[in-house]
Design a protein around this motif. Sequence first.
Motif, mmCIF file in Angstrom:
data_model
loop_
_atom_site.group_PDB
_atom_site.id
_atom_site.type_symbol
_atom_site.label_atom_id
_atom_site.label_comp_id
_atom_site.label_asym_id
_atom_site.label_seq_id
_atom_site.Cartn_x
_atom_site.Cartn_y
_atom_site.Cartn_z
ATOM 1 N N ARG A 197 -8.972 -4.986 -0.658
ATOM 2 C CA ARG A 197 -8.332 -6.187 -0.141
ATOM 3 C C ARG A 197 -9.058 -6.918 0.674
ATOM 4 O O ARG A 197 -9.772 -6.473 1.448
ATOM 5 N N THR B 184 -0.749 -9.359 4.840
ATOM 6 C CA THR B 184 -0.192 -9.393 6.096
ATOM 7 C C THR B 184 0.154 -10.458 6.867
ATOM 8 O O THR B 184 1.176 -10.506 7.404
ATOM 9 N N ASP C 25 -8.550 -10.880 2.968
ATOM 10 C CA ASP C 25 -7.557 -11.193 4.038
ATOM 11 C C ASP C 25 -8.116 -12.954 3.616
ATOM 12 O O ASP C 25 -8.831 -13.191 2.911
ATOM 13 N N ASP D 135 -4.794 -8.935 0.798
ATOM 14 C CA ASP D 135 -4.401 -8.557 1.812
ATOM 15 C C ASP D 135 -2.944 -9.720 2.422
ATOM 16 O O ASP D 135 -3.597 -10.629 2.433
#
Length: 362
Positions: free
Chosen positions: A132, A302, A134, A300
């Motif tokens: 993954r 997050t 970001d 990702d």
Amino acid sequence: MRIVIMGASGNLGTALLDRIRRDRTDVDVVAVARRIPAAEPPYDTSQWVAVDVTAENTAGRLAGVFRGADAVVNLVWGFQPARDPERLAAVGVGGLTAVLAAAREAAVPHLVHVSSVGAYRAGPTGPAGKERVDESWPTDGIATSVYSRQKAAAERLLDRAELEQTGRDPVITRLRPGLVLQRAAGSSLLRYGAPALLPSWAPALLPVLPVGRSLNVPVVHADDVAAALLAAVDRRAAGPFNLASDPPITGVDIADRLRAWSVDLPPWAIGRAARLAFAARVSRIDAGWIDLAYAVPLLDTTRARELLGWEPGYGSLDALDETVAGVRAADATGSPVLRRRTVLNQLTDRLADGPITRRRVS
């Protein structure tokens, strides 16, 4: 709150209008599209303005539409005609250029642009396959995909706009979703992805699906992207945000939903078959989409979860199930983009206007 939605009649625009109609009585929408949909849900509660972003003086006209808006959401993008990349660039990249200029002229405080996982460089691989990434992963695209190159070009426009920002320029948000799925797109997926003579029920009879086992794609439901768009507008959150549900979709998942036997072929073989089908005009999907599918990174999410408070309401397999059901039922809406697809109207369109690669510009 007043929001202008560019490309409001498309896949994501339909989901965003539906979400606002259901949940947000505090939002006043000005919806912009080249072709205005029928006045039925979810298109019946907005003020509509017809604008072709490839026309002359589009920026000047849009500036008048944008004045007084709290945010502009840009969903404009073109997927066909696949054989005319210059036309696609005029819509997606040229359209964004006009939107940026108009937002500056109208002093719009916030611009939200929907980019794509397709803007990213090919993903890294680790011991377990794809890893993954970001939002810092490079957005220089996949060279063999027209869609990816143009999404990367749009990212460069936004980079430049951020570097040149003054106090009057809009805060810029970029959403980078995985493959966006929803049931209402069933007919449009058939129209772009299936030969004209293939009836909508035919995919259910597909005995085998030639797909490499390395296919592993991030997906997200359109309603969840709509939720992220509204959260970004509410918080005026700057910067990029990845959007995807878990788990990533594999070729085996797709074959299972189609009740087909998955045949493991190497990506180069699938790509070569796609090139031959495209060259023979059997398929409207150029091979760059195959290259893109096997190269895109996993995401990702997050940052979206922490800064937007975003959580997907749909698991990826639920979104895939719903979309496959929509394809089988040839689901559609009153939008020209998501109109119902039948074999008869496919043939009628071809007789009236020629192949999809020769559609009218205006």
